[in-house]
Design an enzyme around this catalytic site. Sequence first.
Site, PDB file in Angstrom:
ATOM      1  N   GLY A  11       0.996  -0.995   0.052  1.00  0.00           N
ATOM      2  CA  GLY A  11      -0.121  -0.181   0.143  1.00  0.00           C
ATOM      3  C   GLY A  11       0.832   1.357  -0.052  1.00  0.00           C
ATOM      4  O   GLY A  11       1.862   1.587   0.828  1.00  0.00           O
ATOM      5  N   GLY A  13      -0.351   4.557   0.567  1.00  0.00           N
ATOM      6  CA  GLY A  13      -1.484   5.572   0.881  1.00  0.00           C
ATOM      7  C   GLY A  13      -0.457   6.400   1.903  1.00  0.00           C
ATOM      8  O   GLY A  13       0.801   6.304   1.732  1.00  0.00           O
ATOM      9  N   PHE A  14      -1.186   6.936   2.690  1.00  0.00           N
ATOM     10  CA  PHE A  14      -0.413   7.750   3.593  1.00  0.00           C
ATOM     11  C   PHE A  14       0.552   7.170   4.522  1.00  0.00           C
ATOM     12  O   PHE A  14       1.868   7.348   4.697  1.00  0.00           O
ATOM     13  CB  PHE A  14      -1.159   8.879   4.565  1.00  0.00           C
ATOM     14  CG  PHE A  14      -2.011  10.023   3.755  1.00  0.00           C
ATOM     15  CD1 PHE A  14      -1.307  10.874   3.416  1.00  0.00           C
ATOM     16  CD2 PHE A  14      -3.271   9.647   3.483  1.00  0.00           C
ATOM     17  CE1 PHE A  14      -1.897  11.978   2.732  1.00  0.00           C
ATOM     18  CE2 PHE A  14      -3.903  10.815   2.730  1.00  0.00           C
ATOM     19  CZ  PHE A  14      -3.124  11.937   2.299  1.00  0.00           C
ATOM     20  N   GLY A  15       0.146   6.159   4.920  1.00  0.00           N
ATOM     21  CA  GLY A  15       0.925   5.110   5.820  1.00  0.00           C
ATOM     22  C   GLY A  15       2.057   4.500   5.346  1.00  0.00           C
ATOM     23  O   GLY A  15       3.363   4.474   5.674  1.00  0.00           O
ATOM     24  N   VAL A  79      -1.822  -7.534  -4.464  1.00  0.00           N
ATOM     25  CA  VAL A  79      -1.280  -8.783  -3.576  1.00  0.00           C
ATOM     26  C   VAL A  79      -2.448  -9.882  -3.412  1.00  0.00           C
ATOM     27  O   VAL A  79      -3.700  -9.554  -3.206  1.00  0.00           O
ATOM     28  CB  VAL A  79      -0.937  -8.234  -2.085  1.00  0.00           C
ATOM     29  CG1 VAL A  79      -0.723  -9.295  -0.941  1.00  0.00           C
ATOM     30  CG2 VAL A  79       0.045  -7.176  -2.036  1.00  0.00           C
ATOM     31  N   GLU A 170     -18.165  17.812   3.333  1.00  0.00           N
ATOM     32  CA  GLU A 170     -17.169  18.394   2.384  1.00  0.00           C
ATOM     33  C   GLU A 170     -17.956  18.049   1.195  1.00  0.00           C
ATOM     34  O   GLU A 170     -17.822  19.376   0.569  1.00  0.00           O
ATOM     35  CB  GLU A 170     -15.946  17.699   2.540  1.00  0.00           C
ATOM     36  CG  GLU A 170     -15.080  18.194   3.942  1.00  0.00           C
ATOM     37  CD  GLU A 170     -13.826  17.907   3.976  1.00  0.00           C
ATOM     38  OE1 GLU A 170     -13.180  16.687   3.522  1.00  0.00           O
ATOM     39  OE2 GLU A 170     -12.922  18.662   4.489  1.00  0.00           O
ATOM     40  N   ASP A 299      -5.843   2.821   8.388  1.00  0.00           N
ATOM     41  CA  ASP A 299      -7.148   2.400   8.602  1.00  0.00           C
ATOM     42  C   ASP A 299      -7.129   1.025   8.763  1.00  0.00           C
ATOM     43  O   ASP A 299      -8.259   0.804   9.529  1.00  0.00           O
ATOM     44  CB  ASP A 299      -7.817   2.765   7.203  1.00  0.00           C
ATOM     45  CG  ASP A 299      -8.058   4.344   6.897  1.00  0.00           C
ATOM     46  OD1 ASP A 299      -7.590   5.104   7.851  1.00  0.00           O
ATOM     47  OD2 ASP A 299      -8.745   4.556   5.944  1.00  0.00           O
ATOM     48  N   ALA A 314      -5.446  10.460   7.939  1.00  0.00           N
ATOM     49  CA  ALA A 314      -4.225  10.556   7.514  1.00  0.00           C
ATOM     50  C   ALA A 314      -3.205  10.660   8.468  1.00  0.00           C
ATOM     51  O   ALA A 314      -2.195   9.965   8.387  1.00  0.00           O
ATOM     52  CB  ALA A 314      -3.895  11.573   6.301  1.00  0.00           C
TER      53      ALA A 314
END
Lengths: 417, 417
Positions: A11, A13-15, A79, A170, A299, A314
């Site tokens: 992944g 993403g942010f992590g 994966v 939003e 997450d 995030a």
Amino acid sequence: MSQRPRVVIVGAGFGGLAAAKALRHLDVDVTVVERTNYHLFQPLLYQVASGLLDPSEIAHPVRSCLRRVSNARVVMAEVRAVDLEARRVDTTAGALGYEHLVVATGSVTAGPGDPPSERQVLGLKHLEDALRLRAHLLACFEEAAHTTDAKARRRLCSVAVVGAGPTGVEYSGAVSELIRHVLPKDFPEIDFADSSVVLIEAGEEALAGFAPRLGRAAARSLRRKGVRLLLGQPVHGVSDCGVRLRGGSVEAATVVWTAGVRSTAASLLPADTLDRRGRVQVTSALCLPGHPEVFAIGDIAAAEERGPAAAMVAPVAIQGGQHVARVIEARLQGRPDPEFRYRDKGTMATIGRGSAVAQIGPVRLSGFVAWVLWLLVHLLYLVGFRSRTIALASWAWNFFFYDRPVRLIIDRPGDGG
Amino acid sequence: MSQRPRVVIVGAGFGGLAAAKALRHLDVDVTVVERTNYHLFQPLLYQVASGLLDPSEIAHPVRSCLRRVSNARVVMAEVRAVDLEARRVDTTAGALGYEHLVVATGSVTAGPGDPPSERQVLGLKHLEDALRLRAHLLACFEEAAHTTDAKARRRLCSVAVVGAGPTGVEYSGAVSELIRHVLPKDFPEIDFADSSVVLIEAGEEALAGFAPRLGRAAARSLRRKGVRLLLGQPVHGVSDCGVRLRGGSVEAATVVWTAGVRSTAASLLPADTLDRRGRVQVTSALCLPGHPEVFAIGDIAAAEERGPAAAMVAPVAIQGGQHVARVIEARLQGRPDPEFRYRDKGTMATIGRGSAVAQIGPVRLSGFVAWVLWLLVHLLYLVGFRSRTIALASWAWNFFFYDRPVRLIIDRPGDGG
């Protein structure tokens, strides 16, 4: 054959990206496996869906993000499975052995109970979701422009957003501005009194994670922008005509589901490592109990007692990724694992043009000041210099001219449009 | 019910849009029917395909383009049939009666003889084509990054472009720059000596429509940019492995077909109005013989004897659209139809960064001067102020930093990737 410990990160993403960057100075070989070829700045996804930003302004190639991280390589692949005993990740691009594994695959939209088809409910989690939502919404107005059936026209011009968390708030604010200020210039043949944006929330308040005062400020701001709020209204079902509630229904051709997300951990990790909500119960070092070489961050990781550290946002993922690098460094040096401590830097949500809410420690802000702060923070975090300048230009354009630059239907949804 | 003459324009390309704008001051009701919701600046499509521009920089909503044309309305729909006797256009959004009909539906890619599947040959005519080509090319390099088979890797890193007209020349120059200067930064694991861009042309020269001196200048410039030119080589077939030629084959996972386009007139107009190449044989007023109320302009119209006026390029379509308005005005005033006279303003093609060819009347330019001229002319024609500023910023970025801002694989091609 490399003798350095192999770290596989699933992944980007942010992590995952934060972990890869933080591992830059360690003597390890890092492989980042990501399904797509880009890192998505998900907090601004609703701006693509509402026609304000282009995909390339919030998505950046993973390879570019990691260009200066010389010990990291990138594999674009899915994966298939993780073999915890053999310490091996099977991907569509081959098998990857590891000494350390970081699972950071994030979450996906979890729809309503009786699964309606994709064309009935639109998510807002992936870039494809945002483009599909934008195309669907614009195609509905194109259809409304030549529909003679008044009831059908009202339905085509109506948007129901389910879930009044940050994404729901939003998006409904942004789409209401799009419908009230921009589309009337494009569609003189539509009576925009027929249009509506309804935000439906099962709980009694908007922005449940925020201070109640800010939830009320957001609700006021949304109402001023023309959004109808239905609080305390659990959704009983979704059909082609709209959303069914306890005491009635909301007719809408566009239904956006932001009311639930589901951890993707179940597809990769054994069921006994997951809690009842599908999230991984990690140790204080963010590892799987019994498998210290496997980390779960963002997450998919849970630590119920931790409060804000368990939020699916995030900053939790970024700090988790950075922590993984600290743990691996400690192990390489023979020190004990450090404990993860989340530093809550506050949270914010925007409600369209010139209005936002923010809470930073004891400070509570709402309105224009919060919006300027939101703008600064998001520009700061946006990956890549070009994205930053162009996104700022788009926002300035929107602010001063009340226009939306990006209103293209590139892929019309096959049946739903 | 309106008593004003109804003008239906099918297609919102250069021709249809020019006609709608030129009809602004006449006492008529104009309806523009377009399959998509945007006008595409097709001459820059290859820049989207090579990752330099975003779709919204070259595509603009039709409704925005015609916002100030108060007597025009827009219908997003596909045309099912045209009934010339009943003077009616049947669309997916209902039937439209007309007093004047303007058919401006343009052309589509005409592939090689034995039709290969879409995943074997990629066109470069629609916005979807460009996005598919971009995603396919990038996915090939992603696959090459982890492929151990050397032969497969060379094939994945190779691009064959068929047809050395302006589109083929422009795309091969741009994609060669992408592969030689940008992708090596993203893919350190690939040996770019394995990569190649081959431009295949059946004729003996590149840019056949230009002065021979400019064709040779373009060929030199392409070779300097690393493009291999195969002139005088008709394509005998296309397979999953690449392109078959008379004396051998070119192995390439990406085959782009720019060697032929086909008029779309056949799907709307009766066969007896078309010439053997499927183009409408129009009168000097650009009407169908026997149907003065039906105009055909742009790529679908032919007038073999007219030379440059029969070229499938934007200026011919634009001037054709403007002429239609002059004819309709003359008829409203009881004057005879004016004759169409094409004013050749010259033609140009770019060969990547800092190099182009241009011929304007007796003037022949090549190299950097021609490129600056090309830049100015294209900026001038680009629809919409925002597109202009953002496209200029992208080009400047590319010129100074040798980078490509847009390298996203949003929709991976299902099987071909």
